[in-house]
Motif scaffolding. Structure first.
Motif, PDB file in Angstrom:
ATOM      1  N   LYS A 135       0.658  28.824 -43.823  1.00 32.87           N
ATOM      2  CA  LYS A 135       0.261  30.157 -43.643  1.00 32.87           C
ATOM      3  C   LYS A 135       0.067  31.066 -44.711  1.00 32.87           C
ATOM      4  N   ASP A 136       0.792  30.663 -45.867  1.00 32.69           N
ATOM      5  CA  ASP A 136       0.448  31.536 -47.042  1.00 32.69           C
ATOM      6  C   ASP A 136      -0.802  31.168 -47.654  1.00 32.69           C
ATOM      7  N   HIS A 137      -1.349  29.891 -47.504  1.00 32.18           N
ATOM      8  CA  HIS A 137      -2.437  29.313 -48.019  1.00 32.18           C
ATOM      9  C   HIS A 137      -3.887  29.594 -46.963  1.00 32.18           C
ATOM     10  N   TYR A 138      -3.560  29.936 -45.617  1.00 34.51           N
ATOM     11  CA  TYR A 138      -4.586  30.478 -44.811  1.00 34.51           C
ATOM     12  C   TYR A 138      -5.861  30.880 -45.588  1.00 34.51           C
ATOM     13  N   GLY A 139      -5.627  32.128 -46.152  1.00 33.01           N
ATOM     14  CA  GLY A 139      -6.702  32.682 -46.723  1.00 33.01           C
ATOM     15  C   GLY A 139      -7.422  31.917 -47.738  1.00 33.01           C
ATOM     16  N   ARG A 140      -6.868  31.134 -48.452  1.00 34.95           N
ATOM     17  CA  ARG A 140      -7.421  30.277 -49.618  1.00 34.95           C
ATOM     18  C   ARG A 140      -8.310  28.941 -48.795  1.00 34.95           C
ATOM     19  N   GLY A 141      -7.654  28.464 -47.849  1.00 35.60           N
ATOM     20  CA  GLY A 141      -8.498  27.437 -46.887  1.00 35.60           C
ATOM     21  C   GLY A 141      -9.522  27.902 -46.432  1.00 35.60           C
ATOM     22  N   LYS A 142      -9.416  29.188 -45.893  1.00 37.03           N
ATOM     23  CA  LYS A 142     -10.559  29.772 -44.884  1.00 37.03           C
ATOM     24  C   LYS A 142     -11.782  30.082 -46.174  1.00 37.03           C
ATOM     25  N   GLY A 143     -11.196  30.377 -47.275  1.00 36.56           N
ATOM     26  CA  GLY A 143     -12.241  30.737 -48.204  1.00 36.56           C
ATOM     27  C   GLY A 143     -12.988  29.147 -48.813  1.00 36.56           C
ATOM     28  N   MET A 144     -12.339  28.334 -48.753  1.00 37.96           N
ATOM     29  CA  MET A 144     -12.963  27.079 -49.119  1.00 37.96           C
ATOM     30  C   MET A 144     -13.813  26.550 -48.102  1.00 37.96           C
ATOM     31  N   LEU A 145     -13.536  27.039 -46.778  1.00 41.69           N
ATOM     32  CA  LEU A 145     -14.058  26.197 -45.619  1.00 41.69           C
ATOM     33  C   LEU A 145     -15.651  27.055 -45.638  1.00 41.69           C
ATOM     34  N   ALA A 146     -15.446  28.377 -46.081  1.00 40.60           N
ATOM     35  CA  ALA A 146     -16.548  29.149 -45.967  1.00 40.60           C
ATOM     36  C   ALA A 146     -17.708  28.799 -47.223  1.00 40.60           C
ATOM     37  N   GLU A 147     -17.241  28.130 -48.089  1.00 32.97           N
ATOM     38  CA  GLU A 147     -17.921  27.470 -49.306  1.00 32.97           C
ATOM     39  C   GLU A 147     -18.255  26.155 -48.993  1.00 32.97           C
ATOM     40  N   ALA A 148     -17.822  25.604 -48.213  1.00 39.10           N
ATOM     41  CA  ALA A 148     -18.153  24.134 -47.692  1.00 39.10           C
ATOM     42  C   ALA A 148     -19.356  24.141 -46.821  1.00 39.10           C
ATOM     43  N   GLU A 149     -19.998  22.945 -46.918  1.00 36.34           N
ATOM     44  CA  GLU A 149     -21.208  22.606 -45.976  1.00 36.34           C
ATOM     45  C   GLU A 149     -20.692  21.886 -44.666  1.00 36.34           C
ATOM     46  N   LEU A 150     -20.579  22.850 -43.629  1.00 31.72           N
ATOM     47  CA  LEU A 150     -20.028  22.513 -42.358  1.00 31.72           C
ATOM     48  C   LEU A 150     -21.056  21.953 -41.141  1.00 31.72           C
ATOM     49  N   LYS A 151     -20.769  20.952 -40.707  1.00 33.07           N
ATOM     50  CA  LYS A 151     -21.634  20.452 -39.667  1.00 33.07           C
ATOM     51  C   LYS A 151     -20.827  20.413 -38.183  1.00 33.07           C
ATOM     52  N   ARG A 152     -21.561  20.686 -37.218  1.00 26.68           N
ATOM     53  CA  ARG A 152     -20.768  20.777 -35.716  1.00 26.68           C
ATOM     54  C   ARG A 152     -21.822  19.663 -34.926  1.00 26.68           C
ATOM     55  N   ILE A 153     -20.936  18.711 -34.216  1.00 26.50           N
ATOM     56  CA  ILE A 153     -21.446  17.772 -33.306  1.00 26.50           C
ATOM     57  C   ILE A 153     -21.305  18.370 -32.063  1.00 26.50           C
ATOM     58  N   ARG A 154     -22.208  18.228 -31.126  1.00 23.90           N
ATOM     59  CA  ARG A 154     -22.310  18.911 -29.749  1.00 23.90           C
ATOM     60  C   ARG A 154     -20.942  18.509 -29.063  1.00 23.90           C
ATOM     61  N   LYS A 155     -20.677  19.710 -28.177  1.00 24.74           N
ATOM     62  CA  LYS A 155     -19.508  19.406 -27.404  1.00 24.74           C
ATOM     63  C   LYS A 155     -19.286  17.799 -26.700  1.00 24.74           C
ATOM     64  N   GLU A 156     -20.455  17.220 -26.230  1.00 24.13           N
ATOM     65  CA  GLU A 156     -20.341  15.978 -25.712  1.00 24.13           C
ATOM     66  C   GLU A 156     -19.646  15.293 -26.486  1.00 24.13           C
ATOM     67  N   TYR A 157     -19.943  15.361 -27.801  1.00 19.78           N
ATOM     68  CA  TYR A 157     -19.195  14.311 -28.981  1.00 19.78           C
ATOM     69  C   TYR A 157     -18.034  14.825 -29.567  1.00 19.78           C
ATOM     70  N   GLN A 158     -17.553  16.167 -29.316  1.00 21.54           N
ATOM     71  CA  GLN A 158     -16.274  16.670 -29.846  1.00 21.54           C
ATOM     72  C   GLN A 158     -16.023  16.384 -31.225  1.00 21.54           C
ATOM     73  N   GLY A 159     -16.610  16.953 -32.180  1.00 25.43           N
ATOM     74  CA  GLY A 159     -16.368  16.400 -33.638  1.00 25.43           C
ATOM     75  C   GLY A 159     -16.726  17.796 -34.513  1.00 25.43           C
TER      76      GLY A 159
END
Length: 64
Positions: free
Chosen positions: A36-60
């Motif tokens: 919980k104390d590192h939530y902000g840091r984790g969120k910041g790192m996710l914002a800097e990452a290249e995130l990909k989302r797989i369609r709902k049928e594939y759940q990933g």
């Protein structure tokens, strides 16, 4: 429709919530306050990452 797409920046909050919940479950030997104390840091790192989302049928999610 694409199977994989780039995650829009307005979805970072939802992904960070998944990150927190997953870490709380997967690392239950670490006090919950740590995650919980590192939530902000984790969120910041996710914002800097290249995130990909797989369609709902594939759940990933892929974080690069």
């Amino acid at each position: 429709m694409e199977m994989i797409r780039t995650m829009p920046s307005n979805e970072i909050g939802a992904i960070a919530a998944i990150w927190l919940g997953t870490n709380l479950k997967a690392h239950n030997f670490i006090p919950p306050l740590y995650w919980k104390d590192h939530y902000g840091r984790g969120k910041g790192m996710l914002a800097e990452a290249e995130l990909k989302r797989i369609r709902k049928e594939y759940q990933g999610l892929c974080v690069l």
